[in-house]
Design an enzyme around this catalytic site. Structure first.
Site, PDB file in Angstrom:
ATOM      1  N   GLY A 205      44.434  98.028  66.177  1.00  0.00           N
ATOM      2  CA  GLY A 205      43.724  96.764  66.423  1.00  0.00           C
ATOM      3  C   GLY A 205      42.634  96.552  65.401  1.00  0.00           C
ATOM      4  CG  ASN A 206      41.378  92.990  64.263  1.00  0.00           C
ATOM      5  OD1 ASN A 206      40.557  92.345  64.891  1.00  0.00           O
ATOM      6  ND2 ASN A 206      42.633  92.577  64.092  1.00  0.00           N
ATOM      7  NE  ARG A 207      34.774  98.194  62.914  1.00  0.00           N
ATOM      8  CZ  ARG A 207      34.497  99.347  63.511  1.00  0.00           C
ATOM      9  NH1 ARG A 207      34.095  99.360  64.767  1.00  0.00           N
ATOM     10  NH2 ARG A 207      34.623 100.463  62.846  1.00  0.00           N
ATOM     11  CB  SER A 208      38.587  89.959  65.732  1.00  0.00           C
ATOM     12  OG  SER A 208      38.304  88.638  66.121  1.00  0.00           O
ATOM     13  CB  ALA A 274      40.832  89.348  62.997  1.00  0.00           C
TER      14      ALA A 274
END
Ligand code: CTP
Length: 406
Positions: A205-208, A274
Site C-alpha cells: 500500500g501507500n501513505r495516501s 495515489a
C-alpha cells in the site's frame, strides 16, 4: 466589485467608515448611500472623501440617471451596516421611502445586513419577525455581537467589528458565487491509496491519507456539481453529502474498472488517488507461511495499469469519457531535474488537461493538512502556485476547472 454600502441612522455609523476603508483598500468601488438620519452621525463629506464617489441619500437626486434603479442593478453587492431596527422593519415591508429602500427593491445581487441596536430592540418580537422575513427572502443577516452598547449598558446588539463584517460578507459572496460554478456538471474524483494483495492478509500500500481527494469532492459539491467519489484506503471518512456518491475500491484494477464505468458521459475526472505502480505478479489464495529454514519469499512485481493514461487513450479512441481530466504528480526532483520540470514532462506524457504538482519529501504532504502545489496546464495557461490547506488547494482547482468547463 461594485458595492453599495447603505448606512442607516445609528451611532455605529462611524464603524461603517472603517468598513468602507477596508473595501476600498482591496480595490472595490464603493457607493455609499446613507439615510438622512445617518448623516446626523457621519456627514456626507466624510463618505465622499473616503469613497471617492458622489453620495446621494434621496431618490430625487441624480434623477436623470434613474439612480434608484441604476445603483441596485449595477452593484455586485448591497451591504447595509449598521442596519437599525427601523431599517430592518422598512426592508421587511418593502418600503421605498429613500434611496436605499429603492435600491433594496431593485437589487438582484446578494444583500447583506449587519444590524446594530439596543438588546431590547433586537430581542423584540417585531424585530425578530422582520429578521425571519428577510432571511426567508434570501437576505443575509449578520448576527449582532455581544458587548458594550452606546451607553454603559452591555448585551447583544453591538455592530461586529468592521473586519469581522467584511470577512463574513466575503464568505457570503464566495458562497453565492461558487454555489453555482459547477451546476449541472458531474465530476468524478478518485481519492486515497490503492492496495495490491500479496496474499489474503497482506498487501502493498501507500501513505495516501485521502484528504486532498475528499477536499476536492467537497469543493466540487459545494460548487453545485454532482460528484462520484471513488475511494481507496483513506485515513479520513468519506464525506456524507447529498451530491456525493461514494464508490469504494481496493486495487488498481478495481480503480481502473470503476473510473472507466463511472466517468462515462461525465464532465471531468480528477485523479487524486495515489495509485500503486507495481503489484505482486502473483497473489496467492493462501497465506504465505514461514518455513523452518528461516528463508523469506522473493516477491516479483509487475507494473499496474496506468488509470489516467488509459482514460486519455480511450477518450482519444472515441469513448465518451470526460473532456477535462486532472492528474496529480508527487515529485521529489533530483540533482538534475526540479519537481516542476518532472511535473511538466508528466503532463505531456499523460496527456491530461491539468496536472497538480506536489513536491514530496520525508516530511511533506502525505497525511498533512497544509499543501503547497503548482498547477500546470496543457492549454498554455500560466502556471498557478497555491499554498494553504487542502481545502484552499481544492477550491482553487475547482475554480480553474469551472473556468475551463464554462
Ligand atoms: N496514476 C494512475 N495510474 C497509475 C499511476 C498513477 O492513474 N498506475 C495517476 C495518479 O492518480 C496521478 C497521476 O497518474 O493523478 C500521476 O501519478 P504519479 O504517481 O505521480 O505518476 P506515475 O505515473 O506513477 O509516474 P512516475 O512513477 O514516473 O512518477
Amino acid at each position: 466589485m461594485r458595492i453599495v454600502l447603505g448606512v442607516t441612522g445609528g451611532i455605529a455609523a462611524y464603524k461603517a467608515a472603517l468598513l468602507l476603508r477596508l473595501m476600498t483598500e482591496e480595490g472595490h468601488e464603493v457607493h455609499v448611500v446613507p439615510t438622512e438620519s445617518a448623516l446626523n452621525f457621519v456627514g456626507k463629506a466624510t463618505w465622499e472623501a473616503l469613497s471617492g464617489q458622489p453620495v446621494y441619500t434621496d431618490t430625487f437626486e441624480a434623477v436623470d440617471e434613474v439612480n434608484h434603479v441604476l445603483q441596485g442593478r449595477k452593484a455586485d453587492l448591497v451591504l447595509i451596516a449598521p442596519a437599525t431596527a427601523n431599517a430592518l422593519a422598512k426592508a421587511a415591508n418593502g418600503l421605498a421611502e429613500d434611496l436605499i429602500g429603492n435600491i433594496l427593491l431593485t437589487a438582484t445581487v446578494p444583500v447583506v445586513m449587519a444590524p446594530a441596536m439596543h438588546t431590547e430592540m433586537w430581542q423584540n418580537a417585531a424585530t425578530q419577525a422582520n429578521v425571519v422575513t428577510l432571511r426567508s427572502r434570501g437576505v443575509h443577516i449578520i448576527e449582532p455581537a455581544v458587548g458594550r452598547l452606546t451607553g454603559i449598558d452591555t448585551g447583544k446588539g453591538r455592530l461586529p467589528d468592521p473586519e469581522d463584517i467584511w470577512q463574513q460578507t466575503k464568505d457570503i459572496i464566495h458562497q453565492a458565487h461558487h454555489g453555482s460554478l459547477l451546476r449541472d456538471k458531474h465530476v468524478v474524483v478518485s481519492a486515497g491509496g490503492t492496495r495490491e494483495a500479496l496474499d489474503p492478509v497482506r498487501f502493498l500500500g501507500n501513505r495516501s491519507s485521502g484528504k486532498q481527494g475528499v477536499a476536492l469532492a467537497q469543493a466540487a459539491a459545494r460548487a453545485g456539481a454532482q460528484v462520484t467519489l471513488i475511494t481507496g484506503s483513506m485515513e479520513v471518512a468519506a464525506p456524507q453529502h447529498d451530491h456525493i456518491t461514494v464508490v469504494p475500491i481496493e486495487s488498481t484494477r478495481d480503480l481502473l474498472g470503476a473510473v472507466l464505468e463511472y466517468s462515462r458521459e461525465k464532465d471531468a475526472l480528477i485523479m487524486a488517488a495515489a495509485v500503486a505502480d507495481f503489484r505482486p505478479a502473483t497473489a496467492t489464495d493462501q497465506k504465505i507461511k514461514k518455513d523452518d529454514e528461516h528463508s523469506a519469499p522473493t516477491i516479483i512485481l509487475e507494473q499496474t495499469e496506468d488509470v489516467l493514461h488509459t482514460v486519455i487513450q480511450q477518450r482519444a479512441a472515441g469513448q465518451d469519457l470526460p473532456g477535462y481530466v486532472i492528474g496529480f504528480a508527487a515529485e521529489t526532483g533530483d540533482a538534475n531535474t526540479t519537481p516542476l520540470e518532472y511535473g511538466r514532462a508528466k503532463l505531456q506524457r499523460k496527456g491530461c488537461e491539468m496536472l497538480v504538482v506536489n513536491e514530496v519529501g520525508a516530511d511533506k504532504v502525505f497525511g498533512q493538512d497544509e499543501n503547497d502545489v503548482t498547477i500546470v496546464f496543457a492549454d498554455g495557461r500560466d502556471d498557478l502556485t497555491v499554498q494553504g490547506t487542502k481545502d484552499v488547494v481544492a477550491a482553487s482547482i475547482i475554480q480553474e476547472l469551472a473556468d475551463a468547463l464554462n
